[in-house]
Motif scaffolding. Structure first.
Motif, PDB file in Angstrom:
ATOM      1  N   LYS A 304       0.809  -1.223   0.000  1.00  0.00           N
ATOM      2  CA  LYS A 304       0.000   0.000   0.000  1.00  0.00           C
ATOM      3  C   LYS A 304       0.840   1.270   0.000  1.00  0.00           C
ATOM      4  N   PHE A 305       2.153   1.143   0.197  1.00  0.00           N
ATOM      5  CA  PHE A 305       3.049   2.297   0.097  1.00  0.00           C
ATOM      6  C   PHE A 305       4.069   2.103  -1.027  1.00  0.00           C
ATOM      7  N   ARG A 306       3.693   1.336  -2.019  1.00  0.00           N
ATOM      8  CA  ARG A 306       4.566   1.053  -3.170  1.00  0.00           C
ATOM      9  C   ARG A 306       4.185   1.964  -4.331  1.00  0.00           C
ATOM     10  N   PHE A 307       5.138   2.780  -4.775  1.00  0.00           N
ATOM     11  CA  PHE A 307       4.903   3.681  -5.894  1.00  0.00           C
ATOM     12  C   PHE A 307       4.845   2.912  -7.218  1.00  0.00           C
ATOM     13  N   GLY A 308       5.573   1.817  -7.291  1.00  0.00           N
ATOM     14  CA  GLY A 308       5.666   1.038  -8.517  1.00  0.00           C
ATOM     15  C   GLY A 308       7.076   0.532  -8.712  1.00  0.00           C
ATOM     16  N   ASN A 309       7.332  -0.081  -9.851  1.00  0.00           N
ATOM     17  CA  ASN A 309       8.648  -0.633 -10.146  1.00  0.00           C
ATOM     18  C   ASN A 309       9.261   0.089 -11.338  1.00  0.00           C
ATOM     19  N   ILE A 310      10.540   0.415 -11.231  1.00  0.00           N
ATOM     20  CA  ILE A 310      11.190   1.189 -12.293  1.00  0.00           C
ATOM     21  C   ILE A 310      11.306   0.392 -13.589  1.00  0.00           C
ATOM     22  N   ARG A 311      11.089  -0.920 -13.526  1.00  0.00           N
ATOM     23  CA  ARG A 311      11.100  -1.739 -14.738  1.00  0.00           C
ATOM     24  C   ARG A 311       9.784  -1.657 -15.510  1.00  0.00           C
ATOM     25  N   ASP A 312       8.746  -1.145 -14.827  1.00  0.00           N
ATOM     26  CA  ASP A 312       7.411  -1.171 -15.418  1.00  0.00           C
ATOM     27  C   ASP A 312       6.929   0.168 -15.946  1.00  0.00           C
ATOM     28  N   ALA A 313       7.520   1.253 -15.476  1.00  0.00           N
ATOM     29  CA  ALA A 313       7.048   2.580 -15.878  1.00  0.00           C
ATOM     30  C   ALA A 313       8.170   3.592 -15.710  1.00  0.00           C
ATOM     31  N   PRO A 314       8.096   4.713 -16.435  1.00  0.00           N
ATOM     32  CA  PRO A 314       9.110   5.758 -16.275  1.00  0.00           C
ATOM     33  C   PRO A 314       9.118   6.278 -14.835  1.00  0.00           C
ATOM     34  N   PHE A 315      10.297   6.631 -14.354  1.00  0.00           N
ATOM     35  CA  PHE A 315      10.438   7.076 -12.972  1.00  0.00           C
ATOM     36  C   PHE A 315       9.578   8.296 -12.682  1.00  0.00           C
ATOM     37  N   GLU A 316       9.525   9.247 -13.594  1.00  0.00           N
ATOM     38  CA  GLU A 316       8.737  10.462 -13.366  1.00  0.00           C
ATOM     39  C   GLU A 316       7.267  10.118 -13.165  1.00  0.00           C
ATOM     40  N   GLU A 317       6.770   9.149 -13.925  1.00  0.00           N
ATOM     41  CA  GLU A 317       5.373   8.734 -13.785  1.00  0.00           C
ATOM     42  C   GLU A 317       5.128   8.091 -12.420  1.00  0.00           C
TER      43      GLU A 317
END
Length: 384
Positions: A304-317
């Motif tokens: 629930k505090f995971r922004f995402g993975n840098i392998r899956d989307a651009p860092f800025e997004e």
């Protein structure tokens, strides 16, 4: 004049502090200035209060993936980096990782790496390589984790002979510190029920080896602490003894007193609406785990505090997207955050927020005078 000018420059951080508070109020992100990167989950220790050693290293970020992240425009304001683990020195390309930091982060000032100190030859050889690669403009800090003296430390770490290995590593690192202007070393001690009775003996013994002895209370994290942990807990009696000891350090260790004072407030408070000192996690502090997941901090690497993975989307997004905004909004008043005593982003706090520290120092003139005296004597000069 040098010390006075340095203090004046630190004071300018109060304006950055106001800007941060405005962004936090609006739950809006800011370009990060502090990166905590878990270089690996592999560990050669079996600490009783930590379960990370049970995690099998899998699908960890490759060097080129890390380099690509560092090249992103949003990473260009990173000033401080903490490379954690596991045990960071078991990662074979650690030197290359640090070189990538030096080559791709124009604002870089500090690289900090904790170690259990069990691999003395490996640690010393690697630190020498790191210092050669960093040059004189970036400070390297390597702290050795020592939680008790002798066999008691070995018991906590489940590593026979671990204490002697850690002390040997510390002594060798101290020799390097005498010859390297951009290197500093010391110790980290986590206080818990298992070692509270030894706290003064631990402190005095470690002081014989280094002037930098960091004392922090144990934190029960929903990720790092196994359910069957035999230690790592803080009973009310332990809290009282720890707070009493931190009061003894008030003027002995003025550089730590701001942190110690806030820790004592948290530990003794029955209820807290918010953390008594700011946390920049998820705003100017970012945590990157070994698999490329971005979180607000290393103590809450949960979905629930995971922004995402840098392998899956651009860092800025990931950093400025709607998910990130929602996470920052939910951080306000979160129970774990209000009572968190971790000092993971204390450098970012002091250098980037500054306002809270300045106000605290105004209310505590005795600590301010003691700290200024230490600064005049050249202590902490490398961090100014």
């Amino acid at each position: 004049m040098g010390v006075r000018w340095s203090i004046y420059k630190q004071g300018l951080g109060a304006f950055r502090g106001l800007n941060f508070r405005l962004h936090r109020w609006m739950a809006r992100g800011m370009d990060p200035t502090f990166l905590i990167y878990q270089v690996t989950t592999a560990c050669n220790s079996r600490c009783r209060m930590c379960g990370i050693w049970r995690t099998k290293p899998d699908n960890e970020l490759m060097l080129n993936e890390f380099e690509n992240l560092l090249s992103q425009p949003l990473m260009q304001k990173i000033r401080w980096v903490n490379l954690t683990g596991g045990e960071p020195f078991v990662r074979k390309d650690l030197v290359q990782l640090v070189k990538a930091l030096k080559d791709r982060l124009p604002a870089l000032e500090l690289v900090a790496i904790p170690t259990n100190g069990f691999l003395t030859d490996k640690v010393i050889a690697t630190v020498k390589e790191l210092l050669d690669g960093l040059g004189g403009n970036v400070l390297l800090n390597v702290n050795v984790s020592i939680d008790d003296i002798g066999e008691k430390h070995d018991f906590i770490r489940r590593t026979p002979g671990g204490y002697q290995k850690a002390i040997t590593t510390l002594d060798e690192l101290m020799k390097l510190q005498l010859t390297q202007s951009n290197f500093e070393t010391g110790t980290e001690t986590v206080i818990m029920d298992h070692n509270i009775k030894d706290i003064r003996h631990i402190y005095s013994t470690l002081k014989e080896h280094t002037s930098h002895v960091n004392i922090t209370p144990a934190i029960l994290s929903p990720f790092y602490n196994p359910e069957d942990a035999e230690c790592g807990k803080l009973s009310p009696e332990t809290v009282d003894e720890l707070v009493d000891f931190l009061k003894e350090l008030r003027l002995k260790e003025p550089a730590y007193t701001y942190y110690h004072s806030n820790v004592s407030t948290i530990l003794q408070a029955k209820k807290l609406r918010k953390r008594p000192f700011p946390c920049l996690g998820g705003f100017k502090t970012m945590y990157l785990d070994a698999k490329g997941n971005i979180y607000t901090c290393l103590m809450l690497p949960v979905d629930k505090f995971r922004f995402g993975n840098i392998r899956d989307a651009p860092f800025e997004e990931l950093w400025y997207g709607p998910t990130a905004h929602d996470i920052r909004r939910r951080l306000k008043g979160h129970l774990f955050c209000t009572r968190c005593t971790n000092n993971c982003d204390i450098m970012n706090n002091i250098k980037e927020e500054t306002l809270d520290l300045a106000l605290w120092m105004m209310r505590n003139p005795d600590v301010r005078r003691a700290l200024y005296k230490d600064l005049e004597e050249g202590k902490l000069k490398k961090y100014l």
